[in-house]
Every structure is written in structure tokens, then in C-alpha cells.
Design a protein around this motif. Structure first.
Motif, PDB file in Angstrom:
ATOM      1  N   ALA A 146     -37.016  13.025   5.194  1.00 34.62           N
ATOM      2  CA  ALA A 146     -37.568  13.106   6.153  1.00 34.62           C
ATOM      3  C   ALA A 146     -37.362  11.645   6.500  1.00 34.62           C
ATOM      4  CB  ALA A 146     -38.470  13.990   6.157  1.00 34.62           C
ATOM      5  N   ASP A 147     -38.045  10.932   5.508  1.00 35.07           N
ATOM      6  CA  ASP A 147     -39.165   9.579   5.798  1.00 35.07           C
ATOM      7  C   ASP A 147     -37.677   8.554   4.983  1.00 35.07           C
ATOM      8  OD1 ASP A 147     -39.484   9.571   3.233  1.00 35.07           O
ATOM      9  OD2 ASP A 147     -42.054  10.719   4.598  1.00 35.07           O
ATOM     10  N   GLY A 148     -38.122   7.232   5.014  1.00 29.76           N
ATOM     11  CA  GLY A 148     -38.737   6.099   4.207  1.00 29.76           C
ATOM     12  C   GLY A 148     -38.811   5.907   2.548  1.00 29.76           C
ATOM     13  N   ARG A 149     -38.788   7.351   2.047  1.00 29.49           N
ATOM     14  CA  ARG A 149     -40.125   6.968   1.359  1.00 29.49           C
ATOM     15  C   ARG A 149     -39.141   7.285  -0.577  1.00 29.49           C
ATOM     16  NH1 ARG A 149     -44.463  11.137   0.755  1.00 29.49           N
ATOM     17  NH2 ARG A 149     -43.645  12.167   1.966  1.00 29.49           N
ATOM     18  N   LEU A 150     -37.780   8.043  -0.017  1.00 35.77           N
ATOM     19  CA  LEU A 150     -36.904   8.258  -0.828  1.00 35.77           C
ATOM     20  C   LEU A 150     -35.250   8.126  -0.643  1.00 35.77           C
ATOM     21  CD1 LEU A 150     -38.236  11.925  -2.346  1.00 35.77           C
ATOM     22  CD2 LEU A 150     -38.648   8.996  -3.826  1.00 35.77           C
ATOM     23  N   CYS A 151     -34.502   7.518  -1.439  1.00 34.86           N
ATOM     24  CA  CYS A 151     -33.583   7.557  -1.494  1.00 34.86           C
ATOM     25  C   CYS A 151     -32.813   8.551  -1.032  1.00 34.86           C
ATOM     26  CB  CYS A 151     -32.353   7.207  -2.369  1.00 34.86           C
ATOM     27  SG  CYS A 151     -32.491   5.106  -2.288  1.00 34.86           S
ATOM     28  N   SER A 152     -32.025   9.368  -0.426  1.00 37.14           N
ATOM     29  CA  SER A 152     -31.003  10.308  -0.020  1.00 37.14           C
ATOM     30  C   SER A 152     -29.655  10.085   0.482  1.00 37.14           C
ATOM     31  CB  SER A 152     -31.795  11.373   0.569  1.00 37.14           C
ATOM     32  OG  SER A 152     -31.769  10.636   2.561  1.00 37.14           O
ATOM     33  N   VAL A 153     -28.341  11.198  -0.284  1.00 27.93           N
ATOM     34  CA  VAL A 153     -27.006  11.097   0.516  1.00 27.93           C
ATOM     35  C   VAL A 153     -26.912  12.718   0.671  1.00 27.93           C
ATOM     36  CG1 VAL A 153     -24.965  10.143  -0.538  1.00 27.93           C
ATOM     37  CG2 VAL A 153     -26.608   9.594  -1.025  1.00 27.93           C
ATOM     38  N   SER A 154     -26.511  12.653   2.341  1.00 22.94           N
ATOM     39  CA  SER A 154     -26.336  14.341   2.925  1.00 22.94           C
ATOM     40  C   SER A 154     -25.259  14.174   3.924  1.00 22.94           C
ATOM     41  CB  SER A 154     -27.547  14.366   3.576  1.00 22.94           C
ATOM     42  OG  SER A 154     -27.892  13.889   3.939  1.00 22.94           O
ATOM     43  N   ILE A 155     -24.523  15.043   3.603  1.00 19.26           N
ATOM     44  CA  ILE A 155     -23.437  15.523   4.401  1.00 19.26           C
ATOM     45  C   ILE A 155     -24.497  16.056   6.126  1.00 19.26           C
ATOM     46  CG2 ILE A 155     -21.250  17.289   5.730  1.00 19.26           C
ATOM     47  CD1 ILE A 155     -21.316  15.326   2.683  1.00 19.26           C
ATOM     48  N   ASP A 156     -23.785  15.553   7.126  1.00 24.24           N
ATOM     49  CA  ASP A 156     -24.473  16.145   8.240  1.00 24.24           C
ATOM     50  C   ASP A 156     -24.146  17.541   9.326  1.00 24.24           C
ATOM     51  OD1 ASP A 156     -25.534  16.827  11.206  1.00 24.24           O
ATOM     52  OD2 ASP A 156     -24.080  14.453  12.405  1.00 24.24           O
ATOM     53  N   ASN A 157     -24.772  18.262   8.385  1.00 25.11           N
ATOM     54  CA  ASN A 157     -24.394  20.100   8.214  1.00 25.11           C
ATOM     55  C   ASN A 157     -24.205  20.895   9.736  1.00 25.11           C
ATOM     56  OD1 ASN A 157     -24.126  20.569   5.433  1.00 25.11           O
ATOM     57  ND2 ASN A 157     -26.208  20.496   4.848  1.00 25.11           N
TER      58      ASN A 157
END
Length: 333
Positions: A146-157
């Protein structure tokens, strides 16, 4: 180490550098030292190396269910990338249980892992931010930050759900069953939002057009087949079923066949993930392709990058793709 140094004809300091700072040692010298290690049967003690500040080669992956074909493929992508840096993957399955997730995170931190890749069960990411603040890098896997505090890799579900629903609506379906997990997770919540968006764009009421059916996990293939009773006994039965993944679709197609219901003649079925067996089913499964190995590879790359100077958290989102095969057709009623 002294034995290795004597065997290789170098100093113990050179052996230490080969293990901990290989970039400081010439390639030929590194080769001689590694050959000497093999001859004398030397293995470095990782616990002792961590006491000297050398990062652990272990990386933890906490997934919803490693037995599922989707996460198997994702973790293979993680493993392939970690191997390039001499790291090893430890996998854990939460089965959508928050307590189990917490247990694994505590144990991985005790093991001093280099970092954790996680598909969280709950929306609250504060415990993961806190874990990262204690020096254990965390990357969200198949989950959008939701914010920039963690890296994330996701799909546009949401996009994926909208594309499936638009396809079914275009065929003439006006009542669709959504088979989803017993606990709301970000992935299926976003897909449902996409389905409802497609209904609204088509001028249809999603409140009347969408039937939400929950499927317990694990053993999703068996439980999805059992969930057919809720689908078929509905006051206004659907003419199409969108499953939370391809394994669930496999169970649904088998359950429909046992009841003498033809796919797609009497019921259209859509999966999600496009795993290896999807195209081999009879009928071949309409599904949503996701870049599974790429998802894992990039997540591992972000985790390894956490230790590099100047690292900045990234939020990467991939767009899935609808793959139309033989399991969907216009409704018969």
C-alpha cells in the motif's frame, strides 16, 4: 582453514577472503582454494560465519500453499535466482492461518535468514514492517504494497477479474459463481472487484449477477468439487463458474462430470493462473495467465538488492492475460 591454506599454498587470510570477500582474490587463486577445500573435505560453518557478519545463504518463502501449482512455479523462479548468488530457499505454507504465518516468521528470524519473501494472509502489514526494521529484509510476493515501506511484486488482479467477466458477459452469461478462499485475501478481493466492474460497465447489476461461494483450503481440488452443491442448489443457478485457481477448476470440472453436467455445454468454467495442466484438460481450460516464474525471480532479485547501497523499495505490478480455450461457451439457457 590452516589445513586448506597449506594444501592450496596460500595464507589462512587468503582462504578467509575466498569465503567472505571473494572479489578481493584473483580467479586462479580462488580456484586453487576451492579445489583444496574439496580435497580436504572442508565445509564452512555458517553459524560461525554469521557471527563474523557474513550474511546467511538461507532465504525464507512464506506462501499460502506451496502444494498449489501457482506457488510451486513462483518458488521455482525464486530458487533459480537465489542459486545465482549461492543462496538456498526454505518454503513454508500458512494455509491462510495467521497464527501459522506468525510462527514461521518467528522461526525464520531465529534462523537468521537473509530475508523473507511472503504472501501475507492479512491486510495489516505492520508486523512485516517491524520485522524489516529489525534487520530482516521483507519482500511481498504476489501481494501489492500500500505504501513504499516494503518492496512488492504483484499481479493486477482487478484487471484479470474484469477481463474474465467481460469474456463471460460477452458470451451471454448473466449469472456467474465466484469460487474463492474461505478467508478474504488481497488477490481474490481484487478479482471480485474486477468482476463487478465488468458487470457495471455492461449495464448489469453485480448484486444479482454474482454468486460468492467460499472454498476451504488446503486440498482445493477436492473442496472445490464439494462446493458445487452450493452453486447448483442456488435459487438462481449460475451458468458459469470462475474458480480461484486452476486446481479448483480441475475439481469443479470433475464434479460437474460426475453429475452429468457438460462443460461448456451446460456450464462454463474458468480457472486462474494458467498452470501446466490447464491446456491438457478435457475440455482445455479457459484461464488467466500469470508470469509465475518471473514473479518469483524478480521478488528474489529485490530481496538480494536490499543489502546493496542505495537500495530503494519498489512496487512492481504485472498485468495478467486472459487465455480463451474450450471450457467456456454461450449459456444454454
Amino acid at each position: 582453514m590452516r589445513h586448506v591454506a597449506k594444501e592450496a599454498g596460500v595464507s589462512p587470510t587468503t582462504v578467509s577472503n575466498v569465503l567472505n570477500n571473494p572479489e578481493l582474490v584473483a580467479e586462479e587463486t580462488r580456484r586453487r582454494v576451492h579445489e583444496a577445500m574439496e580435497r580436504v573435505g572442508y565445509l564452512p560453518n555458517d553459524a560461525a560465519r554469521r557471527l563474523r557478519g557474513v550474511p546467511s545463504p538461507l532465504v525464507g518463502a512464506v506462501t499460502l500453499d506451496i502444494a498449489g501449482p501457482f506457488f510451486t512455479e513462483v518458488c521455482r523462479g525464486v530458487e533459480d535466482r537465489l542459486l545465482q548468488d549461492g543462496c538456498m530457499l526454505m518454503t513454508c505454507s500458512t494455509d491462510l492461518q495467521p497464527g501459522r504465518e506468525q510462527h514461521y516468521l518467528q522461526e525464520l528470524e531465529k534462523q537468521g535468514v537473509r530475508g523473507v519473501l511472503i504472501t501475507p494472509v492479512e491486510a495489516d502489514l505492520e508486523p512485516l514492517v517491524t520485522l524489516a526494521g529489525r534487520g530482516v529484509p521483507v519482500v511481498l510476493l504476489d501481494h501489492r504494497a500500500a505504501d513504499g515501506r516494503l518492496c512488492s511484486v504483484s499481479i493486477d488482479n482487478q484487471w484479470g477479474g474484469e477481463q474474465v467477466a467481460a469474456h463471460l458477459i460477452g458470451l451471454g452469461h448473466r449469472r456467474i459463481a465466484l469460487l474463492s478462499a474461505s478467508i478474504d485475501v488481497q488477490q481474490t478481493t481484487e478479482r471480485h472487484a474486477g468482476v463487478r466492474t465488468a458487470f457495471r460497465k455492461a449495464g448489469l447489476d453485480p448484486g444479482r449477477g454474482v454468486l460468492d461461494v467460499r472454498v476451504p483450503s488446503p486440498d482445493i481440488t477436492l473442496t472445490a468439487a464439494a462446493a458445487l452443491e452450493d452453486v447448483l442448489s442456488a435459487a438462481d443457478p449460475p451458468t458459469a463458474i470462475l474458480c480461484l485457481n486452476d486446481a479448483a477448476a480441475l475439481g469443479v470440472i470433475g464434479g460437474l462430470r460426475e453429475r452429468g453436467i457438460a462443460v461448456p455445454g451446460e456450464m462454463s468454467v474458468v480457472g486462474y493462473d494458467d498452470v501446466a495442466f490447464a491446456a491438457q484438460l478435457a475440455p482445455a481450460l479457459t484461464t488467466v495467465w500469470q508470469p509465475k516464474r518471473e514473479l518469483g525471480r524478480v521478488a528474489a532479485e529485490l530481496l538480494l538488492d536490499e543489502a546493496r547501497p542505495g537500495h530503494r523499495h519498489q512496487r512492481l505490478v504485472y498485468r495478467p492475460r486472459l487465455v480463451v480455450r474450450e471450457s467456456t461457451a454461450p449459456p444454454c439457457r
